[in-house]
Design a protein around this motif. Sequence first.
Motif, PDB file in Angstrom:
ATOM      1  N   THR A  34      -4.775 -20.544  -5.339  1.00 24.51           N
ATOM      2  CA  THR A  34      -3.679 -20.799  -4.407  1.00 24.51           C
ATOM      3  C   THR A  34      -3.577 -22.282  -4.041  1.00 24.51           C
ATOM      4  O   THR A  34      -2.493 -22.755  -3.678  1.00 24.51           O
ATOM      5  N   TRP A  35      -4.689 -23.017  -4.132  1.00 22.42           N
ATOM      6  CA  TRP A  35      -4.629 -24.458  -3.861  1.00 22.42           C
ATOM      7  C   TRP A  35      -3.761 -25.146  -4.908  1.00 22.42           C
ATOM      8  O   TRP A  35      -2.927 -25.990  -4.576  1.00 22.42           O
ATOM      9  N   HIS A  36      -3.936 -24.778  -6.169  1.00 18.80           N
ATOM     10  CA  HIS A  36      -3.126 -25.361  -7.231  1.00 18.80           C
ATOM     11  C   HIS A  36      -1.651 -24.963  -7.083  1.00 18.80           C
ATOM     12  O   HIS A  36      -0.749 -25.761  -7.372  1.00 18.80           O
ATOM     13  N   ILE A  37      -1.409 -23.732  -6.647  1.00 15.38           N
ATOM     14  CA  ILE A  37      -0.026 -23.294  -6.448  1.00 15.38           C
ATOM     15  C   ILE A  37       0.645 -24.134  -5.369  1.00 15.38           C
ATOM     16  O   ILE A  37       1.795 -24.567  -5.511  1.00 15.38           O
ATOM     17  N   ARG A  38      -0.078 -24.394  -4.293  1.00 13.34           N
ATOM     18  CA  ARG A  38       0.484 -25.222  -3.220  1.00 13.34           C
ATOM     19  C   ARG A  38       0.744 -26.649  -3.705  1.00 13.34           C
ATOM     20  O   ARG A  38       1.757 -27.261  -3.352  1.00 13.34           O
ATOM     21  N   GLN A  39      -0.182 -27.181  -4.494  1.00  9.49           N
ATOM     22  CA  GLN A  39       0.012 -28.531  -5.022  1.00  9.49           C
ATOM     23  C   GLN A  39       1.210 -28.586  -5.972  1.00  9.49           C
ATOM     24  O   GLN A  39       1.994 -29.545  -5.950  1.00  9.49           O
ATOM     25  N   ASN A  40       1.359 -27.564  -6.800  1.00  8.42           N
ATOM     26  CA  ASN A  40       2.508 -27.514  -7.709  1.00  8.42           C
ATOM     27  C   ASN A  40       3.818 -27.381  -6.935  1.00  8.42           C
ATOM     28  O   ASN A  40       4.851 -27.945  -7.326  1.00  8.42           O
ATOM     29  N   ALA A  41       3.770 -26.632  -5.833  1.00  8.43           N
ATOM     30  CA  ALA A  41       4.975 -26.489  -5.013  1.00  8.43           C
ATOM     31  C   ALA A  41       5.385 -27.835  -4.416  1.00  8.43           C
ATOM     32  O   ALA A  41       6.572 -28.191  -4.400  1.00  8.43           O
ATOM     33  N   ARG A  43       4.847 -30.646  -5.672  1.00  9.80           N
ATOM     34  CA  ARG A  43       5.314 -31.504  -6.756  1.00  9.80           C
ATOM     35  C   ARG A  43       6.718 -31.111  -7.229  1.00  9.80           C
ATOM     36  O   ARG A  43       7.558 -31.969  -7.509  1.00  9.80           O
ATOM     37  N   HIS A  44       6.969 -29.801  -7.317  1.00  8.58           N
ATOM     38  CA  HIS A  44       8.213 -29.336  -7.934  1.00  8.58           C
ATOM     39  C   HIS A  44       9.344 -29.066  -6.939  1.00  8.58           C
ATOM     40  O   HIS A  44      10.522 -29.189  -7.303  1.00  8.58           O
ATOM     41  N   VAL A  45       9.006 -28.657  -5.727  1.00 10.83           N
ATOM     42  CA  VAL A  45      10.062 -28.341  -4.748  1.00 10.83           C
ATOM     43  C   VAL A  45       9.820 -29.102  -3.446  1.00 10.83           C
ATOM     44  O   VAL A  45      10.035 -28.577  -2.349  1.00 10.83           O
ATOM     45  N   ASN A  46       9.392 -30.334  -3.579  1.00 10.28           N
ATOM     46  CA  ASN A  46       9.115 -31.145  -2.396  1.00 10.28           C
ATOM     47  C   ASN A  46      10.350 -31.314  -1.518  1.00 10.28           C
ATOM     48  O   ASN A  46      10.245 -31.428  -0.289  1.00 10.28           O
ATOM     49  N   HIS A  47      11.527 -31.307  -2.138  1.00  6.94           N
ATOM     50  CA  HIS A  47      12.758 -31.479  -1.360  1.00  6.94           C
ATOM     51  C   HIS A  47      12.963 -30.338  -0.373  1.00  6.94           C
ATOM     52  O   HIS A  47      13.545 -30.526   0.700  1.00  6.94           O
ATOM     53  N   HIS A  83      16.944 -20.722   1.931  1.00  6.64           N
ATOM     54  CA  HIS A  83      16.704 -22.131   1.611  1.00  6.64           C
ATOM     55  C   HIS A  83      17.503 -22.589   0.388  1.00  6.64           C
ATOM     56  O   HIS A  83      17.232 -23.660  -0.167  1.00  6.64           O
ATOM     57  N   ASN A  84      18.475 -21.753  -0.014  1.00  3.70           N
ATOM     58  CA  ASN A  84      19.398 -22.117  -1.100  1.00  3.70           C
ATOM     59  C   ASN A  84      18.664 -22.603  -2.351  1.00  3.70           C
ATOM     60  O   ASN A  84      18.943 -23.681  -2.898  1.00  3.70           O
ATOM     61  N   VAL A  85      17.725 -21.809  -2.800  1.00  2.00           N
ATOM     62  CA  VAL A  85      16.923 -22.175  -3.967  1.00  2.00           C
ATOM     63  C   VAL A  85      17.746 -21.963  -5.235  1.00  2.00           C
ATOM     64  O   VAL A  85      18.231 -20.856  -5.493  1.00  2.00           O
ATOM     65  N   PRO A  86      17.940 -22.991  -6.058  1.00  2.00           N
ATOM     66  CA  PRO A  86      18.737 -22.851  -7.286  1.00  2.00           C
ATOM     67  C   PRO A  86      18.018 -22.006  -8.333  1.00  2.00           C
ATOM     68  O   PRO A  86      16.799 -21.812  -8.279  1.00  2.00           O
ATOM     69  N   GLU A  87      18.769 -21.514  -9.296  1.00  2.00           N
ATOM     70  CA  GLU A  87      18.212 -20.606 -10.301  1.00  2.00           C
ATOM     71  C   GLU A  87      17.220 -21.285 -11.236  1.00  2.00           C
ATOM     72  O   GLU A  87      16.382 -20.615 -11.841  1.00  2.00           O
ATOM     73  N   ASP A  88      17.312 -22.591 -11.391  1.00  2.00           N
ATOM     74  CA  ASP A  88      16.388 -23.293 -12.284  1.00  2.00           C
ATOM     75  C   ASP A  88      15.183 -23.862 -11.540  1.00  2.00           C
ATOM     76  O   ASP A  88      14.446 -24.696 -12.072  1.00  2.00           O
ATOM     77  N   LEU A  91      10.217 -22.212  -8.353  1.00  2.00           N
ATOM     78  CA  LEU A  91       9.864 -20.968  -7.662  1.00  2.00           C
ATOM     79  C   LEU A  91      10.172 -19.744  -8.513  1.00  2.00           C
ATOM     80  O   LEU A  91       9.470 -18.726  -8.434  1.00  2.00           O
ATOM     81  N   HIS A  92      11.199 -19.826  -9.333  1.00  2.00           N
ATOM     82  CA  HIS A  92      11.540 -18.690 -10.192  1.00  2.00           C
ATOM     83  C   HIS A  92      10.543 -18.535 -11.339  1.00  2.00           C
ATOM     84  O   HIS A  92      10.413 -17.441 -11.903  1.00  2.00           O
ATOM     85  N   THR A  93       9.840 -19.596 -11.686  1.00  2.17           N
ATOM     86  CA  THR A  93       8.840 -19.493 -12.755  1.00  2.17           C
ATOM     87  C   THR A  93       7.519 -18.931 -12.242  1.00  2.17           C
ATOM     88  O   THR A  93       6.765 -18.332 -13.009  1.00  2.17           O
ATOM     89  N   ILE A  94       7.238 -19.120 -10.952  1.00  9.08           N
ATOM     90  CA  ILE A  94       5.983 -18.629 -10.390  1.00  9.08           C
ATOM     91  C   ILE A  94       6.089 -17.165  -9.966  1.00  9.08           C
ATOM     92  O   ILE A  94       5.090 -16.444  -9.900  1.00  9.08           O
ATOM     93  N   PHE A  95       7.297 -16.693  -9.712  1.00 10.33           N
ATOM     94  CA  PHE A  95       7.470 -15.321  -9.229  1.00 10.33           C
ATOM     95  C   PHE A  95       6.968 -14.262 -10.219  1.00 10.33           C
ATOM     96  O   PHE A  95       6.324 -13.295  -9.800  1.00 10.33           O
ATOM     97  N   PRO A  96       7.231 -14.369 -11.534  1.00 12.76           N
ATOM     98  CA  PRO A  96       6.723 -13.342 -12.461  1.00 12.76           C
ATOM     99  C   PRO A  96       5.198 -13.223 -12.467  1.00 12.76           C
ATOM    100  O   PRO A  96       4.655 -12.217 -12.932  1.00 12.76           O
TER     101      PRO A  96
END
Length: 324
Positions: A34-41, A43-47, A83-88, A91-96
């Motif tokens: 989960t630490w890596h998941i938070r770090q990736n978040a 990095r990828h969805v910092n906005h 939070h109006n998360v776009p389809e690309d 977060l959509h890659t981590i859900f599966p």
Amino acid sequence: MGGEKPKTILTDQDVAMAKAISIVMPETFHGLCTWHIRQNALRHVNHLYQTSSQFCLDFEACIDLHEEEGKFLNAWNSLLVEHNVPEDSWLHTIFPLKEKWAWAYVRKTFTAGMRSTQLSESFNADLKNDLKSDLHLVQFFTHFKRAVDGKRNNESEAEYDSKHKPPKFKTTKSRMLVQAGNVYTPRIFEEFQAEYEEYQDTCIRDLKGGLYAVTNYDNPKERIVMGNPVEQYVYCDCRKFETHGILCSHALKVLDVMNIKLIPEHYILKRWTRDARLGKKKKRCNGMVRIAQDDGGEARENVCGEEVREDRQGTTATAVDRCR
């Protein structure tokens, strides 16, 4: 590991490792750190973090708080919409992969209370302190050996403390606490003692049919606990024992109501005991762990203060009348 495969392995999102684990150890649960998941978040969805502080709370709840699959799925869908998360989005890659990181799924398996790869990351950090890119091969192994020896020394000290230092009781001694102090390693005993202290501030309602509702003083959430005094069986829907390997405060409350004053043997995991490394047959008398010896007798006091002895063949254990 005694020829046995681990129950759980935690890694980052490395694809090659995931594939190897599924092939070599298909029965092992593969969880994501989960630490890596938070770090990736970050990095990828910092906005999203920058736009709303609520996003962080909602995302953390999806990782750690929701226990039921339905509630997790509803919370995840709400997060995407609010939070109006776009389809690309990442977060959509981590859900599966949700079965590998969301608490609603991870709580179904034994993880020893771990959700991250902090142990290996700590060792990596220790290595980086000593290793440099310009070291030749001999220097590399010299530094590597120093790091490994340091870890082994810390482990030996912990092993010595486990064998020779008495447990530290924070509250009035009870038969169960003394039993736990004799059986568990110091660190596990500390965790168990915290649960024991918490159980003394719990309230309980008898729902009949072997069901109980238990609440903690500082947490209004009711936990449903099943108990069977004949089989000395107890199960709590918080799943503390199933995930961590020690009984929770809710289960301890029900054991007390059922007039069970010692931890049932089947709730003492060998991995958490002082004698876990010996790998020898254990014998118990009123919660006292006995180690079968092949080359001589051995004596130790059990929790009721009486002496327990084994014969020189290590095949039987006898005790004075009060322990029989």
